[in-house]
Design an enzyme around this catalytic site. Structure first.
Site, short mmCIF file in Angstrom:
data_model
loop_
_atom_site.label_atom_id
_atom_site.label_comp_id
_atom_site.label_asym_id
_atom_site.label_seq_id
_atom_site.Cartn_x
_atom_site.Cartn_y
_atom_site.Cartn_z
CB ALA A 162 -0.89 -0.03 1.24
N GLY B 42 0.71 -4.99 0.91
CA GLY B 42 -0.49 -5.03 0.06
C GLY B 42 -0.22 -5.69 -1.29
N1 CAA Z 1 4.63 3.19 -0.61
C1 CAA Z 1 5.04 4.35 -1.15
N2 CAA Z 1 6.21 4.48 -1.82
C2 CAA Z 1 6.98 3.40 -1.94
C3 CAA Z 1 6.62 2.15 -1.40
C4 CAA Z 1 5.37 2.06 -0.72
N3 CAA Z 1 4.91 0.93 -0.21
N4 CAA Z 1 7.61 1.27 -1.66
C5 CAA Z 1 8.54 1.93 -2.35
N5 CAA Z 1 8.17 3.22 -2.52
C6 CAA Z 1 8.91 4.29 -3.21
C7 CAA Z 1 10.08 4.78 -2.37
O1 CAA Z 1 9.64 5.71 -1.40
C8 CAA Z 1 10.96 5.37 -3.43
O2 CAA Z 1 10.43 6.64 -3.79
P1 CAA Z 1 11.42 7.94 -3.85
O3 CAA Z 1 12.34 7.61 -5.00
O4 CAA Z 1 10.48 9.04 -4.15
O5 CAA Z 1 12.11 8.00 -2.57
C9 CAA Z 1 10.74 4.44 -4.62
O6 CAA Z 1 9.52 3.78 -4.38
C10 CAA Z 1 11.83 3.40 -4.77
O7 CAA Z 1 11.94 2.72 -3.53
P2 CAA Z 1 13.35 2.46 -2.78
O8 CAA Z 1 14.29 3.58 -3.06
O9 CAA Z 1 13.04 2.16 -1.36
O10 CAA Z 1 13.83 1.17 -3.58
P3 CAA Z 1 14.83 0.03 -3.04
O11 CAA Z 1 15.13 -0.81 -4.23
O12 CAA Z 1 15.95 0.61 -2.28
O13 CAA Z 1 13.95 -0.84 -1.99
C11 CAA Z 1 11.96 -1.97 -1.25
C12 CAA Z 1 12.84 -1.57 -2.45
C13 CAA Z 1 12.72 -2.96 -0.35
C14 CAA Z 1 10.72 -2.65 -1.81
C15 CAA Z 1 11.58 -0.73 -0.43
O14 CAA Z 1 11.07 0.25 -1.31
C16 CAA Z 1 10.55 -0.96 0.64
O15 CAA Z 1 10.86 -1.51 1.67
N6 CAA Z 1 9.30 -0.52 0.37
C17 CAA Z 1 8.22 -0.60 1.35
C18 CAA Z 1 7.73 -2.01 1.53
C19 CAA Z 1 6.65 -2.04 2.59
O16 CAA Z 1 6.86 -1.73 3.74
N7 CAA Z 1 5.43 -2.43 2.17
C20 CAA Z 1 4.28 -2.51 3.06
C21 CAA Z 1 3.48 -1.26 2.96
S1 CAA Z 1 2.17 -1.16 4.17
C22 CAA Z 1 0.93 -2.12 3.52
O17 CAA Z 1 1.05 -2.66 2.44
C23 CAA Z 1 -0.32 -2.23 4.35
C24 CAA Z 1 -1.23 -3.31 3.94
O18 CAA Z 1 -1.22 -4.36 4.44
C25 CAA Z 1 -2.21 -3.08 2.88
#
Ligand code: CAA
Length: 258
Positions: free
Chosen positions: A65, A109
């Site tokens: 999400a 998500g």
């Molecule tokens: N929401 C919003 N933006 C996100 C995102 C998310 N879930 N995941 C990645 N992005 C964005 C980052 O903020 C970044 O944007 P900027 O360039 O503007 O900073 C861009 O995507 C690229 O991401 P990274 O620089 O972090 O890329 P990476 O290759 O270094 O890492 C990753 C990849 C490990 C997937 C990392 O992005 C990450 O950990 N993302 C979040 C994963 C997460 O926590 N997901 C759960 C969300 S909560 C949820 O889903 C609730 C539910 O149950 C419905």
């Protein structure tokens, strides 16, 4: 509806929906989920379509999400708008088969969306996880329930409590994904599988989906009874006559979806 966060195309009888927010690793924002829901219902209603494939990019099916969208929400906002349920579960109303073709990250998500599809074909690069615990929350789109049904309590607890990822091999071993293919072949393979399903008799395909899904919601004896009723009803279709005649006559069946 004009789409800004997804791409849609039709290949033969298969609808392909590609999540397309590359800069945010396909984070599942509300606008994206509304578009996805709209495209899914349109494909479901389209008589030319027999199967739907949902995919993302090479790097991410979806990284969850949209954290930036939800970060400032309070309890009342989340509760009143039924955050995460509203819009997200449209996919569960789709009666035709939906295949998730997953490469790269399917986190939070993203993993939950993939699990709401009928089955998951994974690239060897796929990584699945429920990392919400790292954000001070828990899965909110069914992850704690569906992951547990897929992989069992021990592994689901491990993933939900530690936030660790599963690679494609572990996901296949655990029953989360149905098959693994090389990343370069993912879309071709998923479209081939979807095309094969789309060539079958649509009423039987839809009833097969309904019967399997029923097993999650009822007892074994009621589920078997439900299956038997659907099975009997298919003997009223022309496609059953055609399918069985084709077998006996050693030829390919030509189904008419009736
Ligand atoms: N929401 C919003 N933006 C996100 C995102 C998310 N879930 N995941 C990645 N992005 C964005 C980052 O903020 C970044 O944007 P900027 O360039 O503007 O900073 C861009 O995507 C690229 O991401 P990274 O620089 O972090 O890329 P990476 O290759 O270094 O890492 C990753 C990849 C490990 C997937 C990392 O992005 C990450 O950990 N993302 C979040 C994963 C997460 O926590 N997901 C759960 C969300 S909560 C949820 O889903 C609730 C539910 O149950 C419905």
């Amino acid at each position: 509806m004009a789409y800004e966060n997804i791409l849609t195309e039709t290949r033969g009888s298969v609808a392909l929906i590609t999540l397309n927010r590359p800069k945010a690793l396909n984070a599942l924002s509300s606008p994206l989920m509304a578009e996805l829901g709209d495209a899914l219902l349109a494909a479901d209603a389209n008589a030319e379509i027999g199967c739907i494939v949902v995919t993302g990019s090479e790097k991410a099916f979806a990284a969850g999400a949209d954290i930036k969208e939800m970060q400032s929400k309070g309890f009342a906002d989340a509760y009143v708008e039924d955050f995460i349920t509203s819009g997200w579960e449209t996919i569960l109303r789709v009666r035709k088969p939906v295949i998730a073709a997953v490469a790269g990250y399917a986190l939070g998500g993203g993993c939950e969306l993939a699990m709401m599809c009928d089955f998951i074909i994974a690239a060897d690069s796929a990584k699945f996880g429920q990392p919400e615990i790292n954000l001070g929350v828990i899965p909110g789109a069914g992850g704690s329930q569906r992951l547990t049904r897929f992989v069992g309590k021990s592994k689901a607890m491990d993933m939900v409590l530690t936030g660790r990822n599963m690679d494609a091999q572990e996901a296949e071993r655990s029953g989360l994904v149905s098959r693994i293919v090389p990343a370069a072949d993912l879309l071709d393979e998923a479209m081939k599988v979807a095309g094969r399903i789309a060539d079958l008799s649509l009423p039987s395909v839809m009833m097969a989906k309904e019967a399997v899904n029923r097993s999650y919601e009822t007892t074994l004896s009621e589920g078997v009874r439900f299956e038997r009723r659907l099975f009997h009803s298919l003997f009223a279709t022309e496609d059953q006559k055609e399918g069985m005649a084709a077998f006996v006559e050693k030829r390919q069946p030509v189904f008419k979806n009736r």
